[in-house]
Motif scaffolding. Structure first.
Motif, PDB file in Angstrom:
ATOM      1  N   ILE A 391      -9.208  15.627 138.024  1.00  0.00           N
ATOM      2  CA  ILE A 391      -8.567  16.163 136.819  1.00  0.00           C
ATOM      3  C   ILE A 391      -9.590  16.968 136.030  1.00  0.00           C
ATOM      4  CG2 ILE A 391      -7.281  15.630 134.716  1.00  0.00           C
ATOM      5  CD1 ILE A 391      -6.560  12.926 135.965  1.00  0.00           C
ATOM      6  N   GLU A 423      -5.179  14.498 144.934  1.00  0.00           N
ATOM      7  CA  GLU A 423      -4.321  15.037 143.873  1.00  0.00           C
ATOM      8  C   GLU A 423      -5.225  15.802 142.915  1.00  0.00           C
ATOM      9  OE1 GLU A 423      -1.081  14.919 143.252  1.00  0.00           O
ATOM     10  OE2 GLU A 423      -0.344  13.462 144.722  1.00  0.00           O
ATOM     11  N   PHE A 425      -5.427  18.042 139.485  1.00  0.00           N
ATOM     12  CA  PHE A 425      -4.761  18.438 138.248  1.00  0.00           C
ATOM     13  C   PHE A 425      -5.693  19.377 137.466  1.00  0.00           C
ATOM     14  CE2 PHE A 425      -2.772  14.464 139.349  1.00  0.00           C
ATOM     15  CZ  PHE A 425      -1.455  14.601 138.953  1.00  0.00           C
ATOM     16  N   ASN A 457      -1.674  20.450 141.088  1.00  0.00           N
ATOM     17  CA  ASN A 457      -0.811  20.344 139.910  1.00  0.00           C
ATOM     18  C   ASN A 457      -1.457  21.107 138.763  1.00  0.00           C
ATOM     19  OD1 ASN A 457       1.040  17.873 140.885  1.00  0.00           O
ATOM     20  ND2 ASN A 457      -1.096  17.426 141.374  1.00  0.00           N
ATOM     21  N   TYR A 459      -1.098  22.703 134.908  1.00  0.00           N
ATOM     22  CA  TYR A 459      -0.351  22.613 133.654  1.00  0.00           C
ATOM     23  C   TYR A 459      -0.872  23.649 132.668  1.00  0.00           C
ATOM     24  CZ  TYR A 459       1.678  18.133 135.089  1.00  0.00           C
ATOM     25  OH  TYR A 459       2.367  17.149 135.747  1.00  0.00           O
ATOM     26  N   PRO A 496       0.669  16.886 130.518  1.00  0.00           N
ATOM     27  CA  PRO A 496       1.068  15.901 131.531  1.00  0.00           C
ATOM     28  C   PRO A 496       1.333  14.525 130.904  1.00  0.00           C
ATOM     29  CG  PRO A 496      -0.953  17.058 132.167  1.00  0.00           C
ATOM     30  CD  PRO A 496      -0.698  17.383 130.739  1.00  0.00           C
ATOM     31  N   TRP A 498       0.581  11.198 131.634  1.00  0.00           N
ATOM     32  CA  TRP A 498      -0.311  10.514 132.559  1.00  0.00           C
ATOM     33  C   TRP A 498       0.203   9.140 132.958  1.00  0.00           C
ATOM     34  CZ3 TRP A 498      -3.192  13.780 134.826  1.00  0.00           C
ATOM     35  CH2 TRP A 498      -3.710  14.878 134.132  1.00  0.00           C
TER      36      TRP A 498
END
Length: 561
Positions: A391, A423, A425, A457, A459, A496, A498
């Protein structure tokens, strides 16, 4: 509602253990220093001052202990070497946090020590247990001079270390923190005043430490506290020698929103994905070193860093290399339009929107750049977990640029260790920021043979204007690629959630849908690696704690400099 600050800092399991050991040791040393002074028959005359001298002696012993500890977490090269082997034993990535805890402790005990000594000196003059004036002890004897000198340095260092001042004027923090050299000299020589003695007059000698241990009965703590100082000084000399090895700035790219990409060639520089380094540009400042995350992968023939122009140093660097406000403004304005992008560029491996500066077109060549490092970071451990959640917020995405590229290289060689899914972000405030790593994300996304291995992902938290909203709506309809990022993954708008993200992930893992072949009876480790503001870090950490269960262990690590 999240947990309170008090619960997080004092009552959580790890912090409770740390506080018990750390503060328990300090209270024990204070009690021992008090007791050893009060029961020493040789110091009976000095003990006539009672509580003030007992307090000053106890606090003095604690300060000697903190003087030993304060430099230990700053031994960056030693920590980098032992970190991979001893992470299970102590949190090596929290070295800056531990440094701050020791500093807070020093401030507290210094106030107690100083206040008690002021009472001591006044009582010495009042009772004439020794034939001297309080002013003489304060300002003519080594103990008083070094004590006041250290207090002045602490005042300068502590005030400029505040996060607001450090963020707005890093130079003030950098320069005042180097007064630590003189602070440590004062600490090592503080006892030369021979205040703790069994005679009315001091017993000085001509050789270091300039007092006789026959009548001067201090702790002689400098014999122990000096060793971290010696090691630290040796490490700084080594770092200076290492930083002067041949380095060449080969390319400089300018991305939207003022992000510069420096590509540096230094054959002697070896690093691991996710690590960081210090940079010095003598043309901008011969004394300043600034930390930046490495954005290239170890397999690349260069070392790259992305630098956003937000402070005095970075703006001065931008001006020096010819990437001033006009270049950045033109790029940002074009990116802000959110206009249609040519999908042929994507298929052809577009590198995204950037300007590569040509040194030949400038009247000045590219500046000399020196680099010092590398230094360890939490994201190094990404291949030791089954699921990695990366992230980044804004420019905080930089460590994951290196890691994603390194993952790409290791995918090609089939060497991913324990890693089975990633993943990623990226939370951005504005659209131009996507241009920083647009080309890298395109390459990594296009190289995925398994669409479930890496999920991107993105944002956008910026309030979208009417023109951009219209462009997005027109260009997104039926398009294969997102009009903002040129990725197959669609950009999401807003912040997001979370807790919901982690709860859904935990449910999918438990049901066996997230990782093929996974069973709820097996313990799955999900490592979260974050780089960005503390407010966001707190929210993400709370989400990981809530999602942790008997079958899934969610861990959290934040990037620190």
């Amino acid at each position: 509602m999240g947990e309170s600050w008090f619960h997080r800092e004092f009552l959580s399991a790890r912090r409770l253990s740390f506080n018990f050991l750390f503060y328990g040791t300090h209270l024990f040393l204070f009690a021992y220093g008090w007791y050893s002074q009060a029961t020493n028959t040789k110091l009976a005359a000095l003990n006539g001052l009672k509580f003030s001298v007992w307090t000053s002696r106890g606090a003095g012993l604690v300060l000697a202990f903190d003087g030993f500890l304060i430099l230990v977490p700053m031994l960056r090269n030693i920590i980098r070497v032992v970190r991979p082997k001893l992470t299970w034993l102590f949190p090596a990535d929290e070295n800056i946090w531990f440094h701050r805890q020791v500093a807070y402790s020093m401030a507290f005990w210094a106030m107690i020590h100083t206040t008690a000594h002021y009472v001591n000196f006044i009582n010495v003059e009042r009772t004439q247990v020794r034939p001297e004036l309080a002013l003489d002890i304060h300002y003519t004897q080594a103990g008083g001079i070094t004590g006041h000198f250290m207090l002045l340095i602490m005042l300068l260092m502590y005030t400029t270390a505040h996060h607001k001042i450090r963020n707005q004027c890093f130079e003030a923090f950098w320069y005042t923190h180097h007064l630590a050299f003189f602070f440590m000299i004062g600490l090592y020589s503080h006892a030369t005043g021979c205040f703790v003695r069994d005679s009315a007059n001091p017993d000085y000698i001509t050789m270091f430490p300039f007092y006789s241990t026959e009548h001067c009965l201090g702790y002689e703590s400098w014999r122990f506290t000096i060793w971290p100082g010696i090691i630290y000084f040796g490490e700084r000399v080594y770092r200076e020698i290492r930083a002067r090895r041949a380095t060449r700035l080969s390319k400089l790219l300018v991305h939207p929103s003022g992000a510069m990409e420096l590509r540096i060639v230094k054959p002697s520089f070896k690093y691991t994905a996710g690590q960081w380094l210090f940079i010095q540009v003598p043309d901008v400042s011969r004394l300043q070193w600034h930390p930046f995350t490495i954005t290239s992968a170890p397999e690349d023939p260069y070392v790259s860093v992305h630098i956003r122009q937000v402070g005095d140093f970075t703006r001065a660097l931008g001006e020096r290399v010819g990437a001033g406000p006009s270049v950045v403004a033109a790029l940002t304005q074009a990116a802000m339009k959110g206009g249609e992008k040519d999908e042929k560029m994507v298929d052809g491996g577009s590198r995204g929107d950037f300007v590569e500066l040509d040194p030949a077109s400038s009247s000045r060549p590219l500046p000399v750049v020196r680099i010092d490092g590398p230094y360890g970071a939490p994201a190094e451990d990404v291949f030791n977990v089954e699921i990695a959640v990366l992230i980044g917020a804004g420019i905080g995405v930089t460590p994951f640029a290196s890691i994603l590229k390194h993952i790409w290289y290791r995918q090609r060689s089939g060497n991913l260790g324990s890693l089975r899914r990633v993943e990623f972000f990226w939370v951005c405030r504005d659209a131009p920021s996507f241009g920083w790593f647009q080309s890298l994300l395109q390459e990594v996304e296009a190289a995925q043979a398994d669409p479930n291995f890496l999920r991107i992902n993105i944002y956008l938290t910026q309030k979208i204007g009417e023109d951009m909203l219209w462009n997005i709506a027109v260009n997104d309809a039926g398009a294969e690629y997102d009009p903002l990022t040129l990725l197959r993954t669609r950009t999401m708008f807003g912040r997001p959630d979370w807790k919901n993200i982690y709860a859904n992930m935990a449910t999918a893992i438990t049901s066996g849908q997230y990782i093929p072949g996974a069973s709820s009876q097996l313990k799955t480790t999900v490592g979260t690696y974050f780089c960005g503001p503390s407010v966001l870090a707190k929210a993400i950490k709370e989400a990981t704690v809530e999602a942790t269960s008997s079958s899934i262990n969610f861990t959290f690590a934040k990037e620190h400099f």
